[in-house]
Enzyme design. Structure first.
Site, PDB file in Angstrom:
ATOM      1  N   LYS A  10     -27.093 -10.091  39.826  1.00 37.11           N
ATOM      2  CA  LYS A  10     -28.249  -9.359  40.358  1.00 37.11           C
ATOM      3  C   LYS A  10     -28.199  -7.876  39.963  1.00 37.11           C
ATOM      4  CE  LYS A  10     -28.956 -12.527  44.269  1.00 37.11           C
ATOM      5  NZ  LYS A  10     -29.222 -12.625  45.722  1.00 37.11           N
ATOM      6  N   TYR A  50     -38.530 -16.683  43.803  1.00 39.45           N
ATOM      7  CA  TYR A  50     -38.154 -16.802  45.218  1.00 39.45           C
ATOM      8  C   TYR A  50     -39.295 -17.339  46.083  1.00 39.45           C
ATOM      9  CZ  TYR A  50     -33.556 -14.581  44.753  1.00 39.45           C
ATOM     10  OH  TYR A  50     -32.255 -14.318  44.437  1.00 39.45           O
ATOM     11  N   ASN A 113     -26.366  -8.757  47.164  1.00 39.34           N
ATOM     12  CA  ASN A 113     -25.111  -9.511  47.250  1.00 39.34           C
ATOM     13  C   ASN A 113     -24.601 -10.005  45.887  1.00 39.34           C
ATOM     14  OD1 ASN A 113     -27.065 -11.421  46.889  1.00 39.34           O
ATOM     15  ND2 ASN A 113     -26.626 -12.605  48.723  1.00 39.34           N
ATOM     16  N   HIS A 116     -26.457 -14.826  42.395  1.00 40.50           N
ATOM     17  CA  HIS A 116     -27.273 -15.940  42.884  1.00 40.50           C
ATOM     18  C   HIS A 116     -26.715 -17.255  42.350  1.00 40.50           C
ATOM     19  CE1 HIS A 116     -30.773 -18.535  43.628  1.00 40.50           C
ATOM     20  NE2 HIS A 116     -30.535 -19.014  42.423  1.00 40.50           N
ATOM     21  N   GLU A 127     -34.783 -24.116  38.661  1.00 41.08           N
ATOM     22  CA  GLU A 127     -34.397 -22.714  38.396  1.00 41.08           C
ATOM     23  C   GLU A 127     -33.967 -22.524  36.939  1.00 41.08           C
ATOM     24  OE1 GLU A 127     -31.508 -21.502  41.330  1.00 41.08           O
ATOM     25  OE2 GLU A 127     -33.000 -21.466  42.930  1.00 41.08           O
TER      26      GLU A 127
HETATM   27  P1  GDP Z   1     -28.216 -17.763  49.086  1.00 37.71           P
HETATM   28  O1  GDP Z   1     -28.527 -19.195  48.728  1.00 37.71           O
HETATM   29  O2  GDP Z   1     -26.804 -17.579  49.583  1.00 37.71           O
HETATM   30  O3  GDP Z   1     -28.538 -16.795  47.960  1.00 37.71           O
HETATM   31  O4  GDP Z   1     -29.133 -17.346  50.326  1.00 37.71           O
HETATM   32  P2  GDP Z   1     -30.671 -17.629  50.692  1.00 37.71           P
HETATM   33  O5  GDP Z   1     -31.264 -18.689  49.820  1.00 37.71           O
HETATM   34  O6  GDP Z   1     -30.736 -17.813  52.182  1.00 37.71           O
HETATM   35  O7  GDP Z   1     -31.396 -16.227  50.381  1.00 37.71           O
HETATM   36  C1  GDP Z   1     -31.752 -15.864  49.082  1.00 37.71           C
HETATM   37  C2  GDP Z   1     -31.440 -14.407  48.892  1.00 37.71           C
HETATM   38  O8  GDP Z   1     -32.251 -13.625  49.800  1.00 37.71           O
HETATM   39  C3  GDP Z   1     -29.997 -13.992  49.246  1.00 37.71           C
HETATM   40  O9  GDP Z   1     -29.064 -14.216  48.215  1.00 37.71           O
HETATM   41  C4  GDP Z   1     -30.174 -12.520  49.553  1.00 37.71           C
HETATM   42  O10 GDP Z   1     -30.255 -11.724  48.358  1.00 37.71           O
HETATM   43  C5  GDP Z   1     -31.527 -12.490  50.262  1.00 37.71           C
HETATM   44  N1  GDP Z   1     -31.395 -12.599  51.729  1.00 37.71           N
HETATM   45  C6  GDP Z   1     -30.967 -13.679  52.455  1.00 37.71           C
HETATM   46  N2  GDP Z   1     -30.985 -13.426  53.771  1.00 37.71           N
HETATM   47  C7  GDP Z   1     -31.466 -12.152  53.906  1.00 37.71           C
HETATM   48  C8  GDP Z   1     -31.740 -11.300  55.023  1.00 37.71           C
HETATM   49  O11 GDP Z   1     -31.543 -11.682  56.191  1.00 37.71           O
HETATM   50  N3  GDP Z   1     -32.223 -10.052  54.743  1.00 37.71           N
HETATM   51  C9  GDP Z   1     -32.452  -9.612  53.479  1.00 37.71           C
HETATM   52  N4  GDP Z   1     -32.924  -8.356  53.304  1.00 37.71           N
HETATM   53  N5  GDP Z   1     -32.213 -10.375  52.405  1.00 37.71           N
HETATM   54  C10 GDP Z   1     -31.716 -11.624  52.594  1.00 37.71           C
END
Ligand code: GDP
Length: 136
Positions: A10, A50, A113, A116, A127
């Site tokens: 990222k 997304y 973070n 991905h 994807e």
């Molecule tokens: P992943 O599968 O671990 O990447 O997590 P998710 O699919 O739940 O979320 C996708 C991406 O959205 C994450 O990798 C983060 O960059 C972002 N994200 C997830 N949860 C949060 C949140 O509570 N707040 C914010 N600002 N970003 C989030």
């Protein structure tokens, strides 16, 4: 048959100049890099990627972040690649990610973070196809 997963380094990690460290880790963990490119996503491309999160309150912040600078996109290949790559990445929130995982090492916040990874077979296929044309 080895499985493919989509990995993204990222914008936060690219800005931090840890692309090399992350790619070294990918190779050390036994993944084959099947496809790789550096791209700067437009806001619309980030929103398309997304789309499953479009109802979430963090959607606009996430897509702004993901289009804020270049990212490195890869298709990684290995047995059980989807699960194994998520294990190497660690939990979504770097503060909760296990020591030694990429998000713990290089992530800044639950949003920024570092990496991905696809979460299931169908999403991985979708994807990889979002970024890479099928080979002829
Ligand atoms: P992943 O599968 O671990 O990447 O997590 P998710 O699919 O739940 O979320 C996708 C991406 O959205 C994450 O990798 C983060 O960059 C972002 N994200 C997830 N949860 C949060 C949140 O509570 N707040 C914010 N600002 N970003 C989030």
């Amino acid at each position: 048959m080895p499985q493919q997963t989509l990995a993204i380094i990222k914008p936060d990690a690219v800005k931090k100049r840890v692309v090399g460290k992350i790619i070294t880790r990918i190779e050390d963990e036994g993944f084959t890099i099947a496809r790789l490119k550096l791209v700067h996503l437009s806001p619309d491309e980030a929103k398309g990627f997304y789309a499953v999160h479009k109802e979430k309150k963090f959607f606009s912040s996430l897509t702004e972040f993901m289009s804020s600078g270049p990212v490195v996109v890869m298709a990684l290949e290995a047995e059980d690649a989807i699960r194994r790559w998520r294990e190497v990445m660690g939990a979504t929130d770097p503060a909760l990610a296990a020591p030694g995982t990429l998000r713990r090492l290089y992530g800044f916040s639950i949003e920024r973070n570092a990496v991905h990874g696809s979460d299931a077979t169908e999403t991985a296929e979708w994807e990889v196809g979002y970024f890479f044309k099928k080979k002829p």
